[in-house]
Design an enzyme around this catalytic site. Structure first.
Site, PDB file in Angstrom:
ATOM      1  N   GLN A 166      -2.748 -11.773   8.272  1.00  0.00           N
ATOM      2  CA  GLN A 166      -2.726 -11.792   6.767  1.00  0.00           C
ATOM      3  C   GLN A 166      -2.296 -12.810   6.212  1.00  0.00           C
ATOM      4  O   GLN A 166      -2.929 -13.097   5.311  1.00  0.00           O
ATOM      5  CB  GLN A 166      -2.287 -10.235   6.510  1.00  0.00           C
ATOM      6  CG  GLN A 166      -2.376 -10.062   4.968  1.00  0.00           C
ATOM      7  CD  GLN A 166      -1.870  -8.619   4.706  1.00  0.00           C
ATOM      8  OE1 GLN A 166      -2.953  -7.739   4.512  1.00  0.00           O
ATOM      9  NE2 GLN A 166      -0.577  -8.320   4.360  1.00  0.00           N
ATOM     10  N   ASP A 173       2.205  -8.851   9.873  1.00  0.00           N
ATOM     11  CA  ASP A 173       0.727  -9.035   9.958  1.00  0.00           C
ATOM     12  C   ASP A 173       0.528 -10.534   9.625  1.00  0.00           C
ATOM     13  O   ASP A 173       0.440 -10.936   8.407  1.00  0.00           O
ATOM     14  CB  ASP A 173      -0.007  -8.076   8.635  1.00  0.00           C
ATOM     15  CG  ASP A 173      -1.297  -8.227   8.891  1.00  0.00           C
ATOM     16  OD1 ASP A 173      -2.208  -9.079   9.522  1.00  0.00           O
ATOM     17  OD2 ASP A 173      -2.050  -7.326   8.272  1.00  0.00           O
ATOM     18  N   TYR A 214       4.122   4.139   0.843  1.00  0.00           N
ATOM     19  CA  TYR A 214       4.828   4.872   1.739  1.00  0.00           C
ATOM     20  C   TYR A 214       5.908   4.006   2.450  1.00  0.00           C
ATOM     21  O   TYR A 214       5.920   3.552   3.605  1.00  0.00           O
ATOM     22  CB  TYR A 214       3.593   5.312   2.941  1.00  0.00           C
ATOM     23  CG  TYR A 214       4.508   6.433   3.741  1.00  0.00           C
ATOM     24  CD1 TYR A 214       4.380   7.660   3.005  1.00  0.00           C
ATOM     25  CD2 TYR A 214       4.942   6.396   5.105  1.00  0.00           C
ATOM     26  CE1 TYR A 214       4.934   8.814   3.619  1.00  0.00           C
ATOM     27  CE2 TYR A 214       5.227   7.547   5.646  1.00  0.00           C
ATOM     28  CZ  TYR A 214       5.038   8.795   4.935  1.00  0.00           C
ATOM     29  OH  TYR A 214       5.600   9.906   5.699  1.00  0.00           O
ATOM     30  N   LEU A 248       8.596  -1.667  11.996  1.00  0.00           N
ATOM     31  CA  LEU A 248       8.613  -0.523  11.184  1.00  0.00           C
ATOM     32  C   LEU A 248       7.069  -0.677  10.295  1.00  0.00           C
ATOM     33  O   LEU A 248       6.403  -2.008  10.348  1.00  0.00           O
ATOM     34  CB  LEU A 248       9.412  -0.842   9.886  1.00  0.00           C
ATOM     35  CG  LEU A 248      10.988  -0.382  10.396  1.00  0.00           C
ATOM     36  CD1 LEU A 248      11.669  -0.430   9.016  1.00  0.00           C
ATOM     37  CD2 LEU A 248      11.161   0.846  11.002  1.00  0.00           C
ATOM     38  N   SER A 294       3.887   1.925   8.053  1.00  0.00           N
ATOM     39  CA  SER A 294       3.809   3.096   7.389  1.00  0.00           C
ATOM     40  C   SER A 294       2.919   3.880   8.368  1.00  0.00           C
ATOM     41  O   SER A 294       3.249   5.133   8.450  1.00  0.00           O
ATOM     42  CB  SER A 294       2.939   2.916   6.048  1.00  0.00           C
ATOM     43  OG  SER A 294       3.758   1.948   5.239  1.00  0.00           O
ATOM     44  N   ALA A 335      11.894   0.410   5.202  1.00  0.00           N
ATOM     45  CA  ALA A 335      13.058  -0.781   5.235  1.00  0.00           C
ATOM     46  C   ALA A 335      12.239  -2.230   4.902  1.00  0.00           C
ATOM     47  O   ALA A 335      12.740  -3.111   4.236  1.00  0.00           O
ATOM     48  CB  ALA A 335      13.974  -0.859   6.066  1.00  0.00           C
ATOM     49  N   GLY A 336      11.045  -2.470   5.554  1.00  0.00           N
ATOM     50  CA  GLY A 336      10.283  -3.532   5.561  1.00  0.00           C
ATOM     51  C   GLY A 336       9.840  -3.944   4.145  1.00  0.00           C
ATOM     52  O   GLY A 336       9.945  -4.798   3.602  1.00  0.00           O
ATOM     53  N   HIS A 337       9.354  -2.731   3.673  1.00  0.00           N
ATOM     54  CA  HIS A 337       8.848  -3.129   2.087  1.00  0.00           C
ATOM     55  C   HIS A 337       9.911  -3.329   1.092  1.00  0.00           C
ATOM     56  O   HIS A 337      10.151  -4.158   0.496  1.00  0.00           O
ATOM     57  CB  HIS A 337       8.283  -1.676   1.620  1.00  0.00           C
ATOM     58  CG  HIS A 337       6.870  -1.490   2.131  1.00  0.00           C
ATOM     59  ND1 HIS A 337       6.818  -0.337   3.068  1.00  0.00           N
ATOM     60  CD2 HIS A 337       5.595  -1.765   2.138  1.00  0.00           C
ATOM     61  CE1 HIS A 337       5.645  -0.169   3.526  1.00  0.00           C
ATOM     62  NE2 HIS A 337       4.746  -1.213   2.918  1.00  0.00           N
ATOM     63  N   MET A 372       0.903  -1.144  -0.001  1.00  0.00           N
ATOM     64  CA  MET A 372      -0.061   0.036   0.011  1.00  0.00           C
ATOM     65  C   MET A 372       0.800   1.466  -0.147  1.00  0.00           C
ATOM     66  O   MET A 372       0.361   2.420   0.228  1.00  0.00           O
ATOM     67  CB  MET A 372      -0.968  -0.133   0.973  1.00  0.00           C
ATOM     68  CG  MET A 372      -1.848  -1.225   1.055  1.00  0.00           C
ATOM     69  SD  MET A 372      -3.649  -0.888   1.956  1.00  0.00           S
ATOM     70  CE  MET A 372      -3.109  -0.549   3.739  1.00  0.00           C
TER      71      MET A 372
HETATM   72  O1  PAF Z   1      -0.464  -5.428   3.834  1.00  0.00           O
HETATM   73  C1  PAF Z   1      -0.669  -4.535   3.181  1.00  0.00           C
HETATM   74  O2  PAF Z   1      -0.073  -3.767   2.809  1.00  0.00           O
HETATM   75  C2  PAF Z   1      -2.038  -4.911   2.552  1.00  0.00           C
HETATM   76  O3  PAF Z   1      -2.807  -5.424   3.197  1.00  0.00           O
HETATM   77  C3  PAF Z   1      -1.995  -5.623   0.968  1.00  0.00           C
HETATM   78  C4  PAF Z   1      -1.549  -6.994   1.022  1.00  0.00           C
HETATM   79  C5  PAF Z   1      -0.938  -5.028   0.117  1.00  0.00           C
HETATM   80  C6  PAF Z   1      -3.277  -5.685   0.520  1.00  0.00           C
HETATM   81  O4  PAF Z   1      -3.847  -4.548   0.070  1.00  0.00           O
END
Ligand code: PAF
Length: 282
Positions: free
Chosen positions: A153, A150, A32, A184, A186, A35-37, A30
């Site tokens: 998720q 998460d 923003y 970390l 967003s 370092a995790g992304h 999503m």
């Molecule tokens: O973890 C996230 O950033 C969101 O839930 C995802 C997996 C991109 C779905 O919108």
């Protein structure tokens, strides 16, 4: 790196790659970026010949009164980071390209989605599953990468993939943490300096439970209360959403730590709702 905004173009590009014998890895985000992304993207880069990163603040996973409108965004910076991490495509659709006005098809894993975060966010994981399934269908990715921060998720997405026989492998990566242990996110940008100073206590509390479990405490209720007592002293600005011990795959409640179990929490600190988790080993 190509920036694509149309689902059709993404699907065509990935189809061309497949026709040329190239596999695709998918990293849904999503935006923003932190370092995790970057870790998810760099990991995804090594898993397939082509890397698709999606950047979409998915309205379907926000409930009424949540932070969809104020969710932090910085597209220019995110584009540069995705490119530096080796993405071949950054997919940045508009909401109306992903959801028709009369969109009415949803994917849900209700038994797992109602637990933990789902207690207060009843439609959240339905929104996540629906958008992630769309991204799988558009990209036909052989592998997708999610963060373990998460935990719920990734567990739900694994179940969805299994239940629907999706031809994608799921890989997960550990949370990336600041030096003081704070995970970390967003949403950390919402914290005031006072809140940020207390925030590491969230993970310290979870580590405390892990330590007690490793020293032989098997009663999930006792572990939970020990963390809550610690938070009451050291995290006075925090407002508990939930703290629970659960089976790491099914997310069903666990009362006795007989096998590795998940301790997961959500804590409100000011405007931020922060999630974290840890595995407790007997
Ligand atoms: O973890 C996230 O950033 C969101 O839930 C995802 C997996 C991109 C779905 O919108």
């Amino acid at each position: 790196m190509q920036i694509l905004v149309s689902p059709y173009e993404l699907s065509e590009q990935c189809r061309d790659w497949r026709a040329g014998g190239l596999t695709t890895a998918l990293v849904p985000t999503m935006g923003y970026y932190h370092a995790g992304h970057e870790d998810l993207m760099r990991h995804g880069r090594g898993l397939a010949e082509r890397l698709v990163v999606s950047l979409f603040v998915n309205p379907a996973q926000f409930g009424p009164g949540e932070d969809l409108g104020s969710y932090p965004r910085n597209a220019e910076r995110d584009v540069a980071i995705a490119e530096a991490c080796g993405a071949d495509v950054l997919f940045m659709p508009k909401a109306d390209a992903m959801y028709a006005q009369d969109h009415g098809t949803w994917v849900d894993v209700p038994d797992m989605a109602k637990r933990l975060c789902g207690q207060r966010r009843p439609a959240h994981f339905r929104g996540v599953c629906t958008v992630v399934l769309k991204l799988f269908l558009l990209s036909r990715a052989a592998v997708a990468v999610f963060g373990n921060k998460d935990w719920q998720q990734q567990a739900i997405i694994r179940r969805m993939v299994r239940d629907l026989n999706l031809p994608a492998r799921i890989e997960t990566r550990p949370a990336v943490r600041e030096a003081d242990g704070f995970a970390l996110s967003s949403r950390n940008v919402y914290l005031t300096p006072e809140e940020r100073a207390q925030a590491p206590e969230i993970y310290r509390g979870l580590r405390y439970a892990q330590e007690l479990a490793s020293r032989g405490e098997k009663d999930a209720g006792i572990l939970r209360r020990a963390v809550l007592r610690r938070w009451a002293e050291r995290l006075p600005l925090g407002r508990l959403d939930y703290l629970a011990v659960a089976h790491p795959e099914t997310l069903e409640p666990v009362t006795c730590i007989g096998e590795p179990s998940l301790m997961a929490c959500a804590v409100h600190l000011g405007k931020a709702r922060l999630i974290d988790n840890i595995l407790l080993y007997p």
